[in-house]
Motif scaffolding. Structure first.
Motif, PDB file in Angstrom:
ATOM      1  N   GLY A  37      -1.064   5.714  -3.230  1.00 32.14           N
ATOM      2  CA  GLY A  37      -2.203   6.458  -3.759  1.00 32.14           C
ATOM      3  C   GLY A  37      -1.844   7.877  -4.133  1.00 32.14           C
ATOM      4  N   GLY A  38      -2.824   8.762  -3.994  1.00 30.87           N
ATOM      5  CA  GLY A  38      -2.639  10.140  -4.431  1.00 30.87           C
ATOM      6  C   GLY A  38      -1.666  10.937  -3.605  1.00 30.87           C
TER       7      GLY A  38
ATOM      8  N   GLY B  19      -4.139  14.469  -8.941  1.00 32.51           N
ATOM      9  CA  GLY B  19      -2.941  13.852  -8.381  1.00 32.51           C
ATOM     10  C   GLY B  19      -3.151  12.408  -7.976  1.00 32.51           C
ATOM     11  N   SER B  20      -4.350  11.891  -8.158  1.00 35.58           N
ATOM     12  CA  SER B  20      -4.616  10.493  -7.799  1.00 35.58           C
ATOM     13  C   SER B  20      -3.979   9.561  -8.819  1.00 35.58           C
ATOM     14  CB  SER B  20      -6.119  10.233  -7.708  1.00 35.58           C
ATOM     15  OG  SER B  20      -6.734  10.447  -8.964  1.00 35.58           O
ATOM     16  N   VAL B  21      -3.571   8.389  -8.352  1.00 40.36           N
ATOM     17  CA  VAL B  21      -2.903   7.420  -9.204  1.00 40.36           C
ATOM     18  C   VAL B  21      -3.836   6.239  -9.437  1.00 40.36           C
ATOM     19  CG1 VAL B  21      -0.809   6.052  -9.544  1.00 40.36           C
ATOM     20  CG2 VAL B  21      -0.740   8.087  -8.089  1.00 40.36           C
TER      21      VAL B  21
ATOM     22  N   GLY C  17       0.778  -1.228   0.000  1.00 33.90           N
ATOM     23  CA  GLY C  17       0.000   0.000   0.000  1.00 33.90           C
ATOM     24  C   GLY C  17       0.809   1.277   0.000  1.00 33.90           C
ATOM     25  N   SER C  18       2.000   1.259   0.626  1.00 29.56           N
ATOM     26  CA  SER C  18       2.802   2.477   0.754  1.00 29.56           C
ATOM     27  C   SER C  18       3.898   2.592  -0.299  1.00 29.56           C
ATOM     28  CB  SER C  18       3.451   2.538   2.145  1.00 29.56           C
ATOM     29  OG  SER C  18       2.477   2.658   3.150  1.00 29.56           O
TER      30      SER C  18
ATOM     31  N   GLY D 275       1.386   2.632 -13.406  1.00 32.33           N
ATOM     32  CA  GLY D 275       0.318   3.508 -12.929  1.00 32.33           C
ATOM     33  C   GLY D 275       0.309   4.850 -13.648  1.00 32.33           C
ATOM     34  N   THR D 276      -0.866   5.431 -13.748  1.00 34.18           N
ATOM     35  CA  THR D 276      -1.012   6.738 -14.387  1.00 34.18           C
ATOM     36  C   THR D 276      -1.576   7.742 -13.386  1.00 34.18           C
ATOM     37  OG1 THR D 276      -3.223   6.122 -15.192  1.00 34.18           O
ATOM     38  CG2 THR D 276      -1.358   5.751 -16.677  1.00 34.18           C
TER      39      THR D 276
END
Length: 284
Positions: free
Chosen positions: A95-96, A152-154, A89-90, A145-146
């Motif tokens: 994430g964003g 700013g979210s991935v 997760g990190s 990932g985009t």
């Protein structure tokens, strides 16, 4: 990840501001009223900091990856499970909060090094190899990932999820609809979210599949190609081969490797490494 609800249950304190004759809280002090105070010593502050453990919720990648992780982590100490899911997760699928590709890249590479530390210390030979294979697949997903420039979210393209025990050529109807009839898929999601007649939408689509065999063929080709890429792609890693004999040695070697490839921003990485060490009771 965006979570929304149908309404707010938070009490609006400002709406009560002008109500007279009602008891309420006011800032200030009362004459003659004494308050007990507590001071935390520097040692106590350090102990409190060490007692705080940051845990990231489990990220669902696919049924197969989830099954592999559950099996590998079964019977292992809680800190091992915490470490693996925190890495995912990190580091591997942030994430964003981490939209800069350079920071995401170094976190991803550090995450694979951390996974290797876990594998070397807590897994048998076969388990260690399987854990690293799974973590590498997740890292490849993360590398693709985009970032949405507006938020700013991935977002990540997760592999299709095949139920445990399903045949290799299993076809996910939802993914099939999503790829070849996106408007229908949108209506299906809206119907599910709004409590509409989603069943008729789904069944109508299923009835079209026999007349559109190319959908299934294309789906299986793309799925096979994606899975092959996840299994064979090799990612560059500046932290490869970091010393995993002990946590202190591991942290020192990670710093040494970072010195050889300095970064403009290292704050996120330093916090991440400190958190990883704390999961195993090591104070940085």
């Amino acid at each position: 990840m965006k979570v929304s609800g149908g309404g707010s249950s938070v009490l609006n304190l400002y709406a009560l501001r002008d109500q007279e004759g009602k008891p309420g809280l006011r800032p200030g002090s009362m004459a003659g009223l004494k308050h007990d105070t507590v001071e935390i010593s520097p040692t106590g502050r350090q102990l409190a900091e060490g007692a705080i453990k940051h845990r990231v919720g489990k990220v669902f990648v696919s049924a197969q990856i989830g099954e592999s992780l559950n099996r590998l982590l079964e019977g292992k100490p809680q800190e091992v499970s915490d470490a693996v899911h925190t890495i995912i997760g990190s580091n591997l699928l942030p994430g964003g909060s981490v939209s800069d590709e350079g920071e995401r890249s170094v976190l991803r590479e550090a995450g694979l090094a951390q996974a290797n530390y876990v594998a070397d210390h807590y897994m048998s030979g076969g388990e260690a190899s399987e854990l690293m294979a799974v973590m590498n697949q997740i890292a490849v997903i993360g590398a693709k990932g985009t970032v949405d420039p507006a938020t700013g979210s991935v977002s990540y393209q997760m592999p299709p999820s095949r139920p445990i025990g399903a045949p290799e050529d299993y076809v996910d109807i939802n993914e099939l609809m999503k790829r070849f009839e996106p408007d229908t898929y949108k209506k299906l999601r809206e119907a599910v979210a709004g409590g509409g007649d989603w069943g008729s939408i789904l069944f109508s689509f299923v009835e079209k599949i026999p007349q559109n065999g190319q959908w299934v063929t294309k789906y299986r080709e793309e799925t096979g190609q994606l899975m092959q890429e996840l299994k064979t792609t090799k990612l560059d890693n500046r932290f490869a081969g970091a010393n995993t004999t002990g946590m202190a040695s591991f942290l020192l070697d990670m710093n040494r490797k970072l010195d050889q490839a300095p970064l403009a921003k290292t704050d996120a990485l330093m916090r991440n490494m400190a958190n990883f060490a704390r999961l195993f009771g090591h104070r940085v």
